[in-house]
Write an enzyme that holds these catalytic residues in place. Structure first.
Site, PDB file in Angstrom:
ATOM      1  N   LYS A   1       9.604  56.869 -61.124  1.00 38.50           N
ATOM      2  CA  LYS A   1       8.854  55.860 -60.944  1.00 38.50           C
ATOM      3  C   LYS A   1       8.759  55.086 -62.213  1.00 38.50           C
ATOM      4  O   LYS A   1       9.255  55.381 -63.276  1.00 38.50           O
ATOM      5  CB  LYS A   1       7.546  56.533 -60.441  1.00 38.50           C
TER       6      LYS A   1
ATOM      7  N   TYR B   1       6.651  52.194 -48.228  1.00 46.07           N
ATOM      8  CA  TYR B   1       5.336  53.188 -48.205  1.00 46.07           C
ATOM      9  C   TYR B   1       4.302  52.781 -46.659  1.00 46.07           C
ATOM     10  O   TYR B   1       3.383  53.025 -46.621  1.00 46.07           O
ATOM     11  CB  TYR B   1       4.473  53.241 -49.236  1.00 46.07           C
TER      12      TYR B   1
ATOM     13  N   ASN C   1       2.661  59.158 -61.049  1.00 46.56           N
ATOM     14  CA  ASN C   1       3.092  60.540 -60.962  1.00 46.56           C
ATOM     15  C   ASN C   1       4.636  60.894 -61.448  1.00 46.56           C
ATOM     16  O   ASN C   1       5.217  61.960 -60.800  1.00 46.56           O
ATOM     17  CB  ASN C   1       2.560  61.424 -60.042  1.00 46.56           C
TER      18      ASN C   1
ATOM     19  N   HIS D   1       9.187  60.671 -57.090  1.00 48.52           N
ATOM     20  CA  HIS D   1       8.944  60.819 -55.893  1.00 48.52           C
ATOM     21  C   HIS D   1       9.935  61.850 -55.177  1.00 48.52           C
ATOM     22  O   HIS D   1      10.992  62.018 -55.784  1.00 48.52           O
ATOM     23  CB  HIS D   1       9.268  59.343 -55.111  1.00 48.52           C
TER      24      HIS D   1
ATOM     25  N   GLU E   1      14.711  57.238 -45.954  1.00 48.37           N
ATOM     26  CA  GLU E   1      14.515  56.906 -47.408  1.00 48.37           C
ATOM     27  C   GLU E   1      15.690  56.428 -48.177  1.00 48.37           C
ATOM     28  O   GLU E   1      15.827  55.269 -48.694  1.00 48.37           O
ATOM     29  CB  GLU E   1      13.385  57.645 -48.383  1.00 48.37           C
TER      30      GLU E   1
HETATM   31  P1  CMP Z   1       4.436  60.128 -53.548  1.00 46.30           P
HETATM   32  O1  CMP Z   1       4.093  61.342 -52.788  1.00 46.30           O
HETATM   33  O2  CMP Z   1       5.741  60.089 -54.354  1.00 46.30           O
HETATM   34  O3  CMP Z   1       4.245  58.842 -52.505  1.00 46.30           O
HETATM   35  C1  CMP Z   1       3.163  58.585 -52.240  1.00 46.30           C
HETATM   36  C2  CMP Z   1       2.321  58.368 -53.247  1.00 46.30           C
HETATM   37  O4  CMP Z   1       0.974  57.584 -53.202  1.00 46.30           O
HETATM   38  C3  CMP Z   1       1.997  59.419 -53.972  1.00 46.30           C
HETATM   39  O5  CMP Z   1       3.328  60.172 -54.556  1.00 46.30           O
HETATM   40  C4  CMP Z   1       0.975  59.317 -55.289  1.00 46.30           C
HETATM   41  O6  CMP Z   1       1.641  58.795 -56.482  1.00 46.30           O
HETATM   42  C5  CMP Z   1       0.117  58.041 -54.498  1.00 46.30           C
HETATM   43  N1  CMP Z   1      -1.218  58.665 -54.178  1.00 46.30           N
HETATM   44  C6  CMP Z   1      -1.346  59.645 -53.383  1.00 46.30           C
HETATM   45  N2  CMP Z   1      -2.855  59.980 -53.288  1.00 46.30           N
HETATM   46  C7  CMP Z   1      -3.180  58.766 -54.141  1.00 46.30           C
HETATM   47  C8  CMP Z   1      -4.578  58.693 -54.501  1.00 46.30           C
HETATM   48  N3  CMP Z   1      -5.618  59.261 -53.875  1.00 46.30           N
HETATM   49  N4  CMP Z   1      -4.696  57.375 -55.292  1.00 46.30           N
HETATM   50  C9  CMP Z   1      -3.701  56.764 -55.759  1.00 46.30           C
HETATM   51  N5  CMP Z   1      -2.332  57.134 -55.432  1.00 46.30           N
HETATM   52  C10 CMP Z   1      -2.289  58.124 -54.804  1.00 46.30           C
END
Ligand code: CMP
Length: 139
Positions: free
Chosen positions: A11, A51, A114, A117, A128
């Site tokens: 990311k 998304y 984070n 993905h 995807e």
């Molecule tokens: P990922 O699982 O890669 O894809 C969906 C993303 O949404 C997840 O990683 C997080 O980075 C983001 N995400 C999930 N929950 C939250 C949250 N409460 N606030 C902000 N981002 C979120």
């Protein structure tokens, strides 16, 4: 039916922080074969489409804004039990809860930033992968 492929993105936070090489090294050291690989930048519309499953979530806007804020590295990875094993390698969505040695523990900044993905199912891995890579880009 289980497949042996998953889809990942390094990311914008991890690209910005210079972690591309270290993350790819950890991925290949864990036994994943790189099927497809490229650096790209999503538009907000691309991120919204990717998304779409999260469109009702309160964090959807923030997520799409962040994922289009800078370059990403996207990849298709191959390994037996790829989806589950890759989710183990990356760790919990929230890096504060991620296990020691996982990619998110090592490289992520926060729940929204984070670092990596990983697809959550074989079905989504295929969807995807095909969103990011044409057939001629999948080896
Ligand atoms: P990922 O699982 O890669 O894809 C969906 C993303 O949404 C997840 O990683 C997080 O980075 C983001 N995400 C999930 N929950 C939250 C949250 N409460 N606030 C902000 N981002 C979120």
């Amino acid at each position: 039916m289980k497949t042996n492929r998953t889809f990942t993105m390094i990311k914008p936070d991890a690209v910005e922080n210079g972690h591309i090489g270290a993350i790819l090294e950890k991925i290949t050291a864990a036994g994943f074969r790189i099927v497809s690989l490229k650096m790209t930048q999503l538009t907000v519309a691309d991120a919204e489409a990717f998304y779409a499953v999260h469109s009702e979530r309160p964090f959807y806007g923030e997520l799409c804004e962040f994922m289009s804020s800078g370059p990403i590295v996207s990849a298709i990875l191959e390994k037996e039990n790829a989806v589950e094993d890759f989710r183990t390698l990356i760790g919990s969505t929230n890096p504060a809860e991620a296990a020691e040695g996982t990619l998110r523990k090592l490289f992520a900044e926060s729940l929204s930033k984070n670092a990596v993905h990983g697809s959550d199912s074989d079905e989504n891995a295929e969807i995807e992968s095909n969103f990011h890579f044409a057939g001629r880009e999948q080896f």
